[in-house]
Write an enzyme that holds these catalytic residues in place. Structure first.
Site, PDB file in Angstrom:
ATOM      1  N   TYR A 182     -10.703  -3.541 -14.869  1.00  0.00           N
ATOM      2  CA  TYR A 182     -11.765  -3.929 -13.937  1.00  0.00           C
ATOM      3  C   TYR A 182     -12.342  -2.659 -13.324  1.00  0.00           C
ATOM      4  O   TYR A 182     -12.358  -2.453 -12.108  1.00  0.00           O
ATOM      5  CB  TYR A 182     -11.277  -4.915 -12.876  1.00  0.00           C
ATOM      6  CG  TYR A 182     -12.362  -5.909 -12.509  1.00  0.00           C
ATOM      7  CD1 TYR A 182     -12.797  -6.840 -13.436  1.00  0.00           C
ATOM      8  CD2 TYR A 182     -12.968  -5.880 -11.270  1.00  0.00           C
ATOM      9  CE1 TYR A 182     -13.821  -7.725 -13.136  1.00  0.00           C
ATOM     10  CE2 TYR A 182     -14.002  -6.763 -10.959  1.00  0.00           C
ATOM     11  CZ  TYR A 182     -14.417  -7.675 -11.896  1.00  0.00           C
ATOM     12  OH  TYR A 182     -15.438  -8.543 -11.595  1.00  0.00           O
TER      13      TYR A 182
ATOM     14  N   HIS B 133     -12.316   4.766 -11.058  1.00  0.00           N
ATOM     15  CA  HIS B 133     -11.725   4.965 -12.387  1.00  0.00           C
ATOM     16  C   HIS B 133     -12.609   5.880 -13.240  1.00  0.00           C
ATOM     17  O   HIS B 133     -12.118   6.742 -13.962  1.00  0.00           O
ATOM     18  CB  HIS B 133     -11.612   3.628 -13.136  1.00  0.00           C
ATOM     19  CG  HIS B 133     -10.756   2.595 -12.478  1.00  0.00           C
ATOM     20  ND1 HIS B 133     -11.273   1.426 -11.970  1.00  0.00           N
ATOM     21  CD2 HIS B 133      -9.419   2.528 -12.265  1.00  0.00           C
ATOM     22  CE1 HIS B 133     -10.297   0.686 -11.474  1.00  0.00           C
ATOM     23  NE2 HIS B 133      -9.161   1.324 -11.632  1.00  0.00           N
TER      24      HIS B 133
ATOM     25  N   GLY C 125      -5.654   8.874  -9.076  1.00  0.00           N
ATOM     26  CA  GLY C 125      -6.520   8.932  -7.899  1.00  0.00           C
ATOM     27  C   GLY C 125      -5.705   9.132  -6.631  1.00  0.00           C
ATOM     28  O   GLY C 125      -4.604   8.592  -6.485  1.00  0.00           O
ATOM     29  N   GLU C 126      -6.282   9.899  -5.705  1.00  0.00           N
ATOM     30  CA  GLU C 126      -5.644  10.040  -4.390  1.00  0.00           C
ATOM     31  C   GLU C 126      -5.746   8.744  -3.597  1.00  0.00           C
ATOM     32  O   GLU C 126      -5.111   8.593  -2.559  1.00  0.00           O
ATOM     33  CB  GLU C 126      -6.292  11.204  -3.622  1.00  0.00           C
ATOM     34  CG  GLU C 126      -5.926  12.554  -4.223  1.00  0.00           C
ATOM     35  CD  GLU C 126      -6.493  13.733  -3.458  1.00  0.00           C
ATOM     36  OE1 GLU C 126      -7.395  13.538  -2.618  1.00  0.00           O
ATOM     37  OE2 GLU C 126      -6.018  14.866  -3.718  1.00  0.00           O
TER      38      GLU C 126
ATOM     39  N   ASP D 265      -4.389   6.001  -4.290  1.00  0.00           N
ATOM     40  CA  ASP D 265      -3.000   5.528  -4.223  1.00  0.00           C
ATOM     41  C   ASP D 265      -2.121   6.757  -4.007  1.00  0.00           C
ATOM     42  O   ASP D 265      -1.456   7.245  -4.919  1.00  0.00           O
ATOM     43  CB  ASP D 265      -2.649   4.779  -5.511  1.00  0.00           C
ATOM     44  CG  ASP D 265      -3.568   3.592  -5.721  1.00  0.00           C
ATOM     45  OD1 ASP D 265      -3.291   2.538  -5.144  1.00  0.00           O
ATOM     46  OD2 ASP D 265      -4.583   3.735  -6.429  1.00  0.00           O
TER      47      ASP D 265
ATOM     48  N   VAL E 265     -12.984   8.044  -4.421  1.00  0.00           N
ATOM     49  CA  VAL E 265     -14.399   7.693  -4.519  1.00  0.00           C
ATOM     50  C   VAL E 265     -14.646   6.501  -3.588  1.00  0.00           C
ATOM     51  O   VAL E 265     -13.929   5.500  -3.652  1.00  0.00           O
ATOM     52  CB  VAL E 265     -14.789   7.336  -5.967  1.00  0.00           C
ATOM     53  CG1 VAL E 265     -16.249   6.904  -6.040  1.00  0.00           C
ATOM     54  CG2 VAL E 265     -14.523   8.521  -6.889  1.00  0.00           C
TER      55      VAL E 265
ATOM     56  N   SER F 293     -12.182  -0.116  -4.983  1.00  0.00           N
ATOM     57  CA  SER F 293     -10.959  -0.760  -5.460  1.00  0.00           C
ATOM     58  C   SER F 293     -11.321  -2.004  -6.241  1.00  0.00           C
ATOM     59  O   SER F 293     -12.273  -2.713  -5.884  1.00  0.00           O
ATOM     60  CB  SER F 293     -10.070  -1.146  -4.271  1.00  0.00           C
ATOM     61  OG  SER F 293      -9.064  -2.055  -4.688  1.00  0.00           O
ATOM     62  N   SER F 294     -10.570  -2.264  -7.313  1.00  0.00           N
ATOM     63  CA  SER F 294     -10.807  -3.499  -8.071  1.00  0.00           C
ATOM     64  C   SER F 294     -10.637  -4.713  -7.162  1.00  0.00           C
ATOM     65  O   SER F 294     -11.247  -5.763  -7.393  1.00  0.00           O
ATOM     66  CB  SER F 294      -9.820  -3.604  -9.238  1.00  0.00           C
ATOM     67  OG  SER F 294      -9.864  -2.440 -10.023  1.00  0.00           O
ATOM     68  N   ARG F 295      -9.789  -4.589  -6.132  1.00  0.00           N
ATOM     69  CA  ARG F 295      -9.504  -5.731  -5.255  1.00  0.00           C
ATOM     70  C   ARG F 295     -10.615  -5.984  -4.240  1.00  0.00           C
ATOM     71  O   ARG F 295     -10.589  -7.017  -3.563  1.00  0.00           O
ATOM     72  CB  ARG F 295      -8.159  -5.526  -4.541  1.00  0.00           C
ATOM     73  CG  ARG F 295      -6.954  -5.648  -5.469  1.00  0.00           C
ATOM     74  CD  ARG F 295      -5.650  -5.689  -4.682  1.00  0.00           C
ATOM     75  NE  ARG F 295      -4.512  -6.056  -5.507  1.00  0.00           N
ATOM     76  CZ  ARG F 295      -3.632  -5.176  -6.010  1.00  0.00           C
ATOM     77  NH1 ARG F 295      -3.763  -3.877  -5.776  1.00  0.00           N
ATOM     78  NH2 ARG F 295      -2.623  -5.592  -6.754  1.00  0.00           N
TER      79      ARG F 295
HETATM   80  P1  AMP Z   1      -5.695   0.863 -10.653  1.00  0.00           P
HETATM   81  O1  AMP Z   1      -6.496   0.326 -11.789  1.00  0.00           O
HETATM   82  O2  AMP Z   1      -6.087   0.305  -9.323  1.00  0.00           O
HETATM   83  O3  AMP Z   1      -4.217   0.852 -10.906  1.00  0.00           O
HETATM   84  O4  AMP Z   1      -6.092   2.406 -10.535  1.00  0.00           O
HETATM   85  C1  AMP Z   1      -5.972   3.260 -11.646  1.00  0.00           C
HETATM   86  C2  AMP Z   1      -6.160   4.689 -11.191  1.00  0.00           C
HETATM   87  O5  AMP Z   1      -7.450   4.843 -10.592  1.00  0.00           O
HETATM   88  C3  AMP Z   1      -5.127   5.117 -10.146  1.00  0.00           C
HETATM   89  O6  AMP Z   1      -4.735   6.456 -10.385  1.00  0.00           O
HETATM   90  C4  AMP Z   1      -5.916   5.006  -8.864  1.00  0.00           C
HETATM   91  O7  AMP Z   1      -5.449   5.848  -7.839  1.00  0.00           O
HETATM   92  C5  AMP Z   1      -7.287   5.430  -9.330  1.00  0.00           C
HETATM   93  N1  AMP Z   1      -8.288   4.932  -8.389  1.00  0.00           N
HETATM   94  C6  AMP Z   1      -8.474   3.645  -8.006  1.00  0.00           C
HETATM   95  N2  AMP Z   1      -9.449   3.565  -7.083  1.00  0.00           N
HETATM   96  C7  AMP Z   1      -9.883   4.841  -6.872  1.00  0.00           C
HETATM   97  C8  AMP Z   1     -10.871   5.423  -6.012  1.00  0.00           C
HETATM   98  N3  AMP Z   1     -11.607   4.697  -5.196  1.00  0.00           N
HETATM   99  N4  AMP Z   1     -11.023   6.764  -6.063  1.00  0.00           N
HETATM  100  C9  AMP Z   1     -10.264   7.529  -6.890  1.00  0.00           C
HETATM  101  N5  AMP Z   1      -9.314   7.026  -7.708  1.00  0.00           N
HETATM  102  C10 AMP Z   1      -9.139   5.710  -7.704  1.00  0.00           C
END
Ligand code: AMP
Length: 276
Positions: free
Chosen positions: A26, A31, A142-143, A145, A171, A180-182
């Site tokens: 998503y 990402h 990503g920072e 998390d 970002v 965030s996907s959420r």
């Molecule tokens: P996820 O799909 O939420 O597990 O995120 C996958 C990767 O994308 C992880 O390393 C996250 O920290 C990074 N990520 C998610 N949202 C952001 C964001 N807004 N800015 C930078 N990195 C992100």
């Protein structure tokens, strides 16, 4: 764009260096920034898209987590991905699977580790598997998390996995909400209020700049959170940037971490708040 679904299909050879961007799909601008960074710095970029059941707790949103592989493949390709790894949970965790990568100590005891028992075991186990399957030279996290990033650094070093961990800044939406996907769970009424995490972090940073102690700066952040009654905070704390231990005194790179819940979604955010 190749989409590979079976662990045994993954090419062990190919252009080097190889960058890996682990995601749950998503895809959004956060990402895509990771993918662009990897594509700029490596000869080949692999994006994994896997909603990892191991890192979701009971009552969390594993079943309802948003998914759209077709759109993700388009976006990933445009950002520079060479292939996508999208395994079935059954291929990652076949019958008899019995191994967990557990990072012990204070790094995983607090904050997300305390609110989401087993979460970092799930993350460490799947990321270790992804590293062994994809064999990247670098992996991009990503920072957003932030605690997860430090946990990944820890087990990658502890287990000599030989992957360079590259952190990527958060970002944000134009109004400051971390992507965030959420965020799609937020109602129209909640959406503008969701900037409260960002605004609380800014208040911590401003208090720090004005000479407040870490505790006083946390209180300044908490006052901002209290302005939005729909948001129920889990924590807001000033922490050491590597150990995530609460700080009594400022250290360069000190970070504020925040998490909490709107009725429809739990959100997290963080920011560097002191760097003289
Ligand atoms: P996820 O799909 O939420 O597990 O995120 C996958 C990767 O994308 C992880 O390393 C996250 O920290 C990074 N990520 C998610 N949202 C952001 C964001 N807004 N800015 C930078 N990195 C992100």
């Amino acid at each position: 764009m190749r989409i590979l679904r079976k662990p045994e299909d993954l090419p062990r050879t190919g252009p080097r260096p190889r960058g890996l961007v682990p995601t749950m799909g998503y895809l959004h601008e956060g990402h895509l920034e990771l993918i662009r960074r990897s594509a700029a710095e490596n000869a080949e970029t692999v994006v994994s898209i896997f909603v990892n059941p191991l890192q979701f707790g009971a009552g969390e949103d594993y079943e309802s987590y948003p998914r759209d592989l077709e759109r993700d493949a388009r976006l990933a390709e445009a950002a520079g991905a060479d292939w996508i790894f999208h395994p079935d949970p059954a291929a990652m965790y076949p019958p008899g699977f019995a191994t967990t990568v557990h990072v012990g100590g204070p790094l995983t005891e607090r904050w997300e580790g305390e609110r989401r028992p087993g979460h970092f075991d799930g993350v460490a186990t799947v990321v270790t598997k992804l590293f062994n399957l994809v064999r990247p030279d670098r992996a991009y996290f990503g920072e957003k998390d932030y605690q997860q990033l430090q946990v990944v650094r820890r087990f990658t070093a502890d287990l000599n996995l030989g992957v360079e961990i590259v952190p990527v800044p958060i970002v944000r939406e134009p109004d400051g909400l971390a992507r965030s996907s959420r965020n799609v769970y937020l109602t129209a009424a909640e959406r503008p209020k969701a900037t409260v995490l960002y605004r609380a972090l800014l208040a911590v940073r401003e208090a720090a700049a004005a000479g407040a102690s870490p505790r006083e700066a946390e209180r300044a952040g908490a006052r901002v959170l209290a302005e939005v009654p729909e948001f129920v905070p889990d924590y807001l704390a000033v922490v050491h940037p590597e150990t995530l231990e609460p700080l009594q005194e400022w250290v360069p790179g000190a970070r504020a971490v925040v998490a909490g819940r709107f009725p429809t979604v739990r959100l997290i955010d963080n920011m560097e708040v002191w760097n003289p």
